[in-house]
Every structure is written in structure tokens, then in C-alpha cells.
Design a protein around this motif. Sequence first.
Motif, PDB file in Angstrom:
ATOM      1  N   UNK A 171       0.837  -1.208   0.000  1.00 44.87           N
ATOM      2  CA  UNK A 171       0.000   0.000   0.000  1.00 44.87           C
ATOM      3  C   UNK A 171       0.862   1.244   0.000  1.00 44.87           C
ATOM      4  N   UNK A 172       1.933   1.229   0.804  1.00 40.15           N
ATOM      5  CA  UNK A 172       2.737   2.446   0.914  1.00 40.15           C
ATOM      6  C   UNK A 172       3.811   2.510  -0.146  1.00 40.15           C
ATOM      7  N   UNK A 173       4.444   1.360  -0.465  1.00 38.63           N
ATOM      8  CA  UNK A 173       5.521   1.339  -1.446  1.00 38.63           C
ATOM      9  C   UNK A 173       5.324   0.161  -2.392  1.00 38.63           C
ATOM     10  N   UNK A 174       4.538   0.379  -3.451  1.00 33.19           N
ATOM     11  CA  UNK A 174       4.218  -0.730  -4.354  1.00 33.19           C
ATOM     12  C   UNK A 174       5.460  -1.372  -4.958  1.00 33.19           C
ATOM     13  N   UNK A 175       6.567  -0.614  -5.048  1.00 28.35           N
ATOM     14  CA  UNK A 175       7.753  -1.167  -5.710  1.00 28.35           C
ATOM     15  C   UNK A 175       8.476  -2.169  -4.812  1.00 28.35           C
ATOM     16  N   UNK A 176       8.090  -2.249  -3.545  1.00 27.42           N
ATOM     17  CA  UNK A 176       8.795  -3.144  -2.615  1.00 27.42           C
ATOM     18  C   UNK A 176       8.081  -4.484  -2.444  1.00 27.42           C
ATOM     19  N   UNK A 177       7.318  -4.878  -3.470  1.00 30.80           N
ATOM     20  CA  UNK A 177       6.565  -6.128  -3.382  1.00 30.80           C
ATOM     21  C   UNK A 177       7.461  -7.318  -3.063  1.00 30.80           C
ATOM     22  N   UNK A 178       8.647  -7.338  -3.680  1.00 37.29           N
ATOM     23  CA  UNK A 178       9.529  -8.502  -3.509  1.00 37.29           C
ATOM     24  C   UNK A 178       9.884  -8.704  -2.045  1.00 37.29           C
ATOM     25  N   UNK A 179      10.045  -7.606  -1.323  1.00 32.42           N
ATOM     26  CA  UNK A 179      10.402  -7.736   0.085  1.00 32.42           C
ATOM     27  C   UNK A 179       9.230  -8.291   0.874  1.00 32.42           C
ATOM     28  N   UNK A 180       8.040  -7.816   0.552  1.00 33.94           N
ATOM     29  CA  UNK A 180       6.856  -8.341   1.237  1.00 33.94           C
ATOM     30  C   UNK A 180       6.731  -9.839   1.000  1.00 33.94           C
ATOM     31  N   UNK A 181       6.983 -10.259  -0.240  1.00 33.51           N
ATOM     32  CA  UNK A 181       6.894 -11.684  -0.560  1.00 33.51           C
ATOM     33  C   UNK A 181       7.958 -12.463   0.222  1.00 33.51           C
ATOM     34  N   UNK A 182       9.155 -11.882   0.305  1.00 33.93           N
ATOM     35  CA  UNK A 182      10.235 -12.587   0.995  1.00 33.93           C
ATOM     36  C   UNK A 182       9.889 -12.829   2.463  1.00 33.93           C
ATOM     37  N   UNK A 183       9.289 -11.824   3.115  1.00 36.17           N
ATOM     38  CA  UNK A 183       8.924 -12.019   4.526  1.00 36.17           C
ATOM     39  C   UNK A 183       7.971 -13.203   4.676  1.00 36.17           C
ATOM     40  N   UNK A 184       6.989 -13.259   3.789  1.00 35.62           N
ATOM     41  CA  UNK A 184       6.038 -14.365   3.883  1.00 35.62           C
ATOM     42  C   UNK A 184       6.718 -15.686   3.534  1.00 35.62           C
ATOM     43  N   UNK A 185       7.640 -15.642   2.581  1.00 33.24           N
ATOM     44  CA  UNK A 185       8.310 -16.877   2.150  1.00 33.24           C
ATOM     45  C   UNK A 185       9.204 -17.436   3.256  1.00 33.24           C
ATOM     46  N   UNK A 186       9.690 -16.562   4.138  1.00 39.64           N
ATOM     47  CA  UNK A 186      10.507 -17.052   5.247  1.00 39.64           C
ATOM     48  C   UNK A 186       9.714 -18.071   6.066  1.00 39.64           C
ATOM     49  N   UNK A 187       8.422 -17.781   6.270  1.00 35.92           N
ATOM     50  CA  UNK A 187       7.596 -18.688   7.066  1.00 35.92           C
ATOM     51  C   UNK A 187       7.390 -20.006   6.325  1.00 35.92           C
ATOM     52  N   UNK A 188       7.226 -19.894   5.032  1.00 37.48           N
ATOM     53  CA  UNK A 188       6.924 -21.074   4.226  1.00 37.48           C
ATOM     54  C   UNK A 188       8.002 -22.144   4.359  1.00 37.48           C
ATOM     55  N   UNK A 189       9.236 -21.715   4.624  1.00 36.98           N
ATOM     56  CA  UNK A 189      10.342 -22.664   4.778  1.00 36.98           C
ATOM     57  C   UNK A 189       9.960 -23.837   5.670  1.00 36.98           C
ATOM     58  N   UNK A 200      17.963 -14.239  -2.103  1.00 35.61           N
ATOM     59  CA  UNK A 200      17.974 -13.101  -1.165  1.00 35.61           C
ATOM     60  C   UNK A 200      18.607 -13.476   0.172  1.00 35.61           C
ATOM     61  N   UNK A 201      18.175 -14.611   0.733  1.00 38.76           N
ATOM     62  CA  UNK A 201      18.572 -14.926   2.101  1.00 38.76           C
ATOM     63  C   UNK A 201      19.889 -15.691   2.128  1.00 38.76           C
ATOM     64  N   UNK A 202      19.953 -16.803   1.391  1.00 38.67           N
ATOM     65  CA  UNK A 202      21.140 -17.640   1.503  1.00 38.67           C
ATOM     66  C   UNK A 202      22.328 -17.058   0.724  1.00 38.67           C
ATOM     67  N   UNK A 203      22.060 -16.539  -0.497  1.00 42.14           N
ATOM     68  CA  UNK A 203      23.156 -16.098  -1.362  1.00 42.14           C
ATOM     69  C   UNK A 203      23.563 -14.661  -1.055  1.00 42.14           C
ATOM     70  N   UNK A 204      22.620 -13.728  -1.171  1.00 44.84           N
ATOM     71  CA  UNK A 204      22.935 -12.323  -0.918  1.00 44.84           C
ATOM     72  C   UNK A 204      23.408 -12.115   0.515  1.00 44.84           C
ATOM     73  N   UNK A 205      22.868 -12.932   1.426  1.00 47.95           N
ATOM     74  CA  UNK A 205      23.244 -12.794   2.832  1.00 47.95           C
ATOM     75  C   UNK A 205      24.737 -12.939   3.061  1.00 47.95           C
ATOM     76  N   UNK A 206      25.424 -13.615   2.121  1.00 47.53           N
ATOM     77  CA  UNK A 206      26.846 -13.854   2.325  1.00 47.53           C
ATOM     78  C   UNK A 206      27.712 -12.642   1.978  1.00 47.53           C
ATOM     79  N   UNK A 207      27.229 -11.778   1.120  1.00 53.05           N
ATOM     80  CA  UNK A 207      28.139 -10.716   0.674  1.00 53.05           C
ATOM     81  C   UNK A 207      27.465  -9.398   0.320  1.00 53.05           C
ATOM     82  N   UNK A 208      26.142  -9.403   0.120  1.00 51.23           N
ATOM     83  CA  UNK A 208      25.534  -8.286  -0.591  1.00 51.23           C
ATOM     84  C   UNK A 208      25.043  -7.208   0.354  1.00 51.23           C
ATOM     85  N   UNK A 209      25.317  -5.958   0.024  1.00 50.52           N
ATOM     86  CA  UNK A 209      24.801  -4.865   0.843  1.00 50.52           C
ATOM     87  C   UNK A 209      23.615  -4.188   0.173  1.00 50.52           C
TER      88      UNK A 209
END
Lengths: 163, 657
Positions: free
Chosen positions: A127-145, B621-630
Motif C-alpha cells: 500500500x505504501x511502497x508498491x515497488x517493494x513487493x519482492x520484500x513483502x513476498x520474501x517475509x512471507x516466504x521465510x515462514x513457508x520454509x 535473497x537470504x542464503x546467497x545475498x546474505x553472504x556478501x551483498x549490501x
Amino acid sequence: MNILNALFSGNVLALTGAALAVILAGVGSAKGVGLVGETAAGLVSEEPESFGKVLLLQALPGTQGIYGLLTAFVILNKIGIVGGTAVELTTQQGFLFFMASLPIAIVGYLSAIAQARAAAAGIGIVAKRPEELAKAITFAAMVETYAVLALLASILMVFGIRV
Amino acid sequence: MAIVKMDKISLIGLQRDRNAIIDSLMRMGVVQIEDIDADNSENGLSDLITKSGDEEKVIQLDTQIEKIKAAIDYLSGFGTKKKGFFEAKRVVEKNELNEIIKNESDLWDIVENIDRLNEQLALLRSDENRLSNLIASLEPWENLRIPVEVTSTKYTIVAQGVVPVTADTEALENELAESAPQSYFERVNRDKDQSYISIIYHISCESAVSEILKKYGFSKVSFSGLTGTPAANIANARRQIAEIKEKRKDIQQKIREFAGSKDKLEVLHDYLEIQRDKVKVLSKMAKTDKTFILEGWLPAEKSSEVKSVISQNWECVLEIRPSQEGEDHPILLRNNPLVRPFEIITEMYSLPNSREVDPNAVMAPFYFLFFGMMVSDAGYGLVIALATGIILKKFKLQGMAHKMISLLFFGGISTFIWGALFGGWFGDVVSAVTSGKYTIPPIWFNPLDDPIRLLIWSFIFGALHIFAGMGLKAYMLIKDGKLLDVLFDIIPWYLVLIGLGMLAAGGFIAVIGKYMAIIGAGVLVLTQGRPEKNIIKRLFKGILSLYGVTGYLSDILSYSRLLALGLSTGVVATVINTMGTLFGFNIAGIIIFLVVFIIGTVFNIAINALGAYVHTSRLQYVEFFGKFYEGGGKGYEPFKIKTKYTNININDGRQSK
């Protein structure tokens, strides 16, 4: 006693396990997808063009249900109920299948809901930063692990059981 | 793989040349103009300069642009010709542009006209609404023969009103006839909510009548502002609506006559946008009475071109110098076409900052590998590659869309390769349809038969991925001249991790592995406490650092998702095929199979491609970039001609006044 014997027959136990995997993981996913959907609808009412993005987030907690179905199918396949001739299992074998279904059933249920919370919060990011979708997805994907790990454990267990 | 080198440009020119220079920079379209902090200038000029910029002019141009855009939108409503979604912009030559600017006032007349006509349309629309509502409210009374403005005569009172549909109107009529014989009752209409009644009574029985009406829940209806019977009013309103429709057609026809000017309006819109951008960029510059100052960045390979164009045409102080160590410059990535689509994954995370390397060339092969492993079905791979290939071929996509579709195209190819290796062709469709008579054997092995083997391979791929990340870290450290850090922080970990891996292999290799791991661990214990002065603290910190091995192990275990997601595609595909073939080999069965197969396959591809995208990205993002990427770099956005509808071609190499 007859009923008890029937209840604890190997095949009933294995089917109970398969059913639990589908039921618990499925209910978790349903709750999760619903939860994200409610939040998503709120954003879409303001910005209809963000539909595609939030739909992606909504789909994320849906995978646990698929993992549950998958585990059930592998069990059914193994004991010959689907494709092949049905095998008569001993009570012990039945319990093994039952136990094998537990990781994805329990972790699937809980992780779907936890993931849904992360995804719903991610909609706030969109809603606030549409360009940051990938980060939002990554947070959810962390749980999926953890759902993936549970699926893996369940499947490896099922594959390992001798029938 | 590279971040394009950037040069810093500083320019001090004369005010009278300003517009021409800005014009020229815009046409070259390679310089990103930076904000000059007038109060805090590095040149120590803060007393001499002030910010330039003209907010009012920007706002004025913005309003004009809005107006034209509104006019264009109205005209688009009359669909003169539909433009394809991916269609390229029309090119406008200089002559055409000059012609349009010369006749700008005519175009403004058109914009004003369209605006006025549209206002009329809005008025007509509200009139029509009012009339429709009037009709709706009068319709129940259509059978009333008394003009509605008549509420009384000399000796009688006339009243119209409604009672709830639950009230018994016959009882009401009877009661009236009994208690107030000098009255006339008529039920005009009745719908699902209420009954519409009309009453005429002599003044003398007013109290009796109102008593009865009250009992039945009567509420009076008044038709203020209307005269004549309801039927006449309805007819009148309908006639007016018909007239409005006529008028609207007329107005729409008039607007449609302007449709031919839409192309010209689009050009004017884009032209004004360019003007607006030129004024807007001024706010980033500083000025004195006679001069202006601008600073910015441009790709180093364009420096000589910009330098020669500017210094040949105008008298000014122009300095272009390479970016200094540690200076943040805008980031432009340049990779070969095979790697380029994968840039989008890094862009979505964060662009590299100017002190880093571009990770895309290393990341791309792993992304390709992992995406395919997670979907791993040759049939699905073909579908994805064909669908995206056709889109790429058919439409000239630009920017993000092009990268995304290309990424999926590569993903499809990788999926195809892995699917063939694992023997997955739409799951087991061949064996399902032929009831097991034929199967397509895997080129390598079927993960369903031997999941542990694939699990081990997943860990090996994961370890390689992580080693690549550590390698990039080492590369950056070497680039910065920190050789000791490489020797102490990275190489020992390589030894420990590879050693532990060899330990699992058993035999003679395990013995070598054991010593590698021990040496590596020893170096870590001795060196990881380097910053500490106290020797005991140093040793303690060194030993503690070995705990980091759990981090690496959990990273590597995370790659088990390659197996899990790969299996899940195959199993769900098998479920679909099993469901489809339940009804046997007959006409109904075949139709059901096709329906189930097509819907199921589309669903499975969508879910698995999404899953593969999400999880592959996570591994990066997590495993690969976490090692070196800023990360944290800002994208390169040059000051250039940006237009919405057309490509205005004013690139004739000369400056315009």
C-alpha cells in the motif's frame, strides 16, 4: 472389541493420517488465504490497480493445503488405494503412516496462519511502497520454509515405510 | 557483469545560455541532474548562490497538461481507433511538431470546447436523472384523474396518500362510508410495499376522516411544484427525456467531430510535458545573477560526447571527472542479454551500491538451475517457454515487462531440461493414459524412486551456491586490498565446510576431509578474535565463532526445498492425471479427461511457477545475498525526453531557440 480392532487396523490408521494431512493443512491454508484476502480487499477498494500484486501475496499461504494433499496422495499411492492393488497393513505400519502425516498436518496448519499474518502485513508494504513487493513476498516466504521442511519430513517418512 | 562507471559533471554557464544547454542535455538524455544543496555546497559558494526553479510555472504547466489529458480521455471514449496494449508509440517529426505549436491556440479552443460540451453532457445527465426519479415517483399514481395541484375546493378537501400494504383498504373504505358518508374513496394502485389511495370528503367530516386515516397508518403525499394529472406529468417527463437524448446525441456528435484532433492533442500534451520537465529540473540547480550551476552524473563512455557538444556550442566552465573512491553514484547495470532478465530479481531486492560488484552474472545461472528444478516437468517447461516465447516475439515489450517475461522464458527452458532429466512429462500422463503400457523413462533418475539421491544433490547445489556467494565476498575484499580478511574469514570456512562434506563421503576422502576441517577450525579459533586485545577474550571469541557452522548448515539444509517443490509438481500432476482417467476409455471419459487435464495443468503450472519464483528468489535473497551483498544503490534516471503518447523526434543535433 471388534470395533476397536477395526479402528486400529493398519489401513484405517494410514487413512486417518492421510485425512489429517489434508484436513489440518487445508484448514490452515483456507484460514490463511481468507485472512490475507480480507486485508487485500481493503487495499483494492482504494487502489484497484494493486490487485495483481496483492493476489500474489494472497496465494502464498495457499501452498500448505497443497502440501497436505500431496502427502495424503503419496500415502494413498503407497498403500495402493489409488492406482494399484490395496495392501493390508499391520497396525504398526498403520501407525507409521499416521505419524508420518503429522509433520505436514500440524506444521502446515500453524505455518499457513503465521504466513498469512506476514503476508497481510506485507499488503501494508504494497500500500505504501508498491515497488517493494519482492520484500513483502520474501517475509512471507521465510515462514513457508518450515512448511516445506515439514512436507519433506513427511514425504521422506512415507517413502521410507516398508509395505 | 558490471556496474557502469559514472562520471561526475559540474557545469557553470551563463544564464542566457541556460535554456539552450538544458535543451541540449535533454536531447542527449544521458545526464542525471543532481540536487545542489545551495546552503551546503562543497564549493563553499553558499553565500553567492541561490536555488533556481519556478514552482509557479511548473504548476501552471501541470494544470494545462491535466486539461489536455482530460480532453484526450473524453475523445478516447468515442473510440476513433483502438490502440493495442503493446503497440509502439507514434513518431512525431519536427515539422509536424512545429505546425502543431504554431496552431496551439486552435487546439486550446478545441480543449475548451470539449470541456464545455462535456459540462453540458453532465448537466443533461443530472436533468435526466431528475426526470427519471420523477417518473418513478409518479408512476404509481398514473391512474389518478385529479390534477395533483388540487388539494381543496370550496366545500371539500382532496387528499392523496399511502397506507402500508398490510392495511386492509376495503375495511378502510367501508369504515369511511359508515362514519363519513360525504366522502369518496379510491384505491389508485397497490405494490408490494404500500397502497396508494385518493380521498375526497366534505369539510364537515374532516375530524372523522382524519381519525380513520390515522388508524390505518395513512401518510399524505404532496406533489409540490407539479400541475396537471400524474399521467400528463409522466408523459411530459418522458418527452423531455427523449429531447435530452436527442441533445446528447448532438453534443456527442460535436465531440466526435473533434476526434480527428486527438493525435494533435496528444502531441501537444507530450510537448507540454517536455516543457514542464525542463522547468522542473531548474529546481535542482543553483544560480547567481548572471550564471547557473548544475551538477550530475553520466556514464563515463558518454563523457566525451557530452563534453564536445556542450563546450563547442556555449561558453561555460565544464568539468567532467571520474567518480571518486567511496562516492555514491547512480547505478546502471549492464549485462549480456542472457543475464539481463535476471537483473529484475536483484532490482526487486535492492540495486548494488557503487562500492559493490554486480552480482547478476553469478546469480543468473543459479536462478536458472533452481527455478527449473523446482518445477521440473518437461511438459510444463514447454508450455511456459512457448507461451512466453510467443509473447516476446509478438509484442515489443519494454523495461520490466520484457525482463519478467524473458525470465519466465528461461525458467521454462530450465524446467524442460530438468523435467526430461527426471522423466516428468505432464506428470505421468503417458503412463496414465495408456494404463501403464508406455512410460517415458527419465534421462537421469526419477526423484520419486530415490528422493534421498536428489536431496543430496540439492545440498550439493546449495553448497556451491553459498560458496559462490562467499567467493564474491572474497573478490570484493581483494578488490579493497583486504587480503588478510580473505585468508582468515573466508578460506578457513571453505576448508571446514568442504572438509565436513568429504567426511560424509567416507573412506580415504573422509580422512583428508577430517584434516581439512580441523585445520580450518583451528585457523578460525586463532583468528576470529582479531579485534580483541585481551588474549583470553580473543581465544574465547575464536572458539565461539565455530558456532557459525550451524548457520552454514541451516543455509545448506534450506536447499532441501529444491527436492520438496520438485516432488510436489510431479505428485500434483499425477493426482490430476489419476482423477482424469477415473472414467475410463470412452467418449465421455475422454472429454472428462481433457477438461480435468487442461484445467488441472494450468492450475498446477501457475501454482508451481509462482512457488518456484518465490522460493528461488528467497534462496537468492537470504542464503546467497546474505553472504556478501549490501545493496542500497539508487537507480540511474537520466534527464531525458519522457512522453506518454508519442515519440517526439527533435533529435536533429542542433539546438533550438
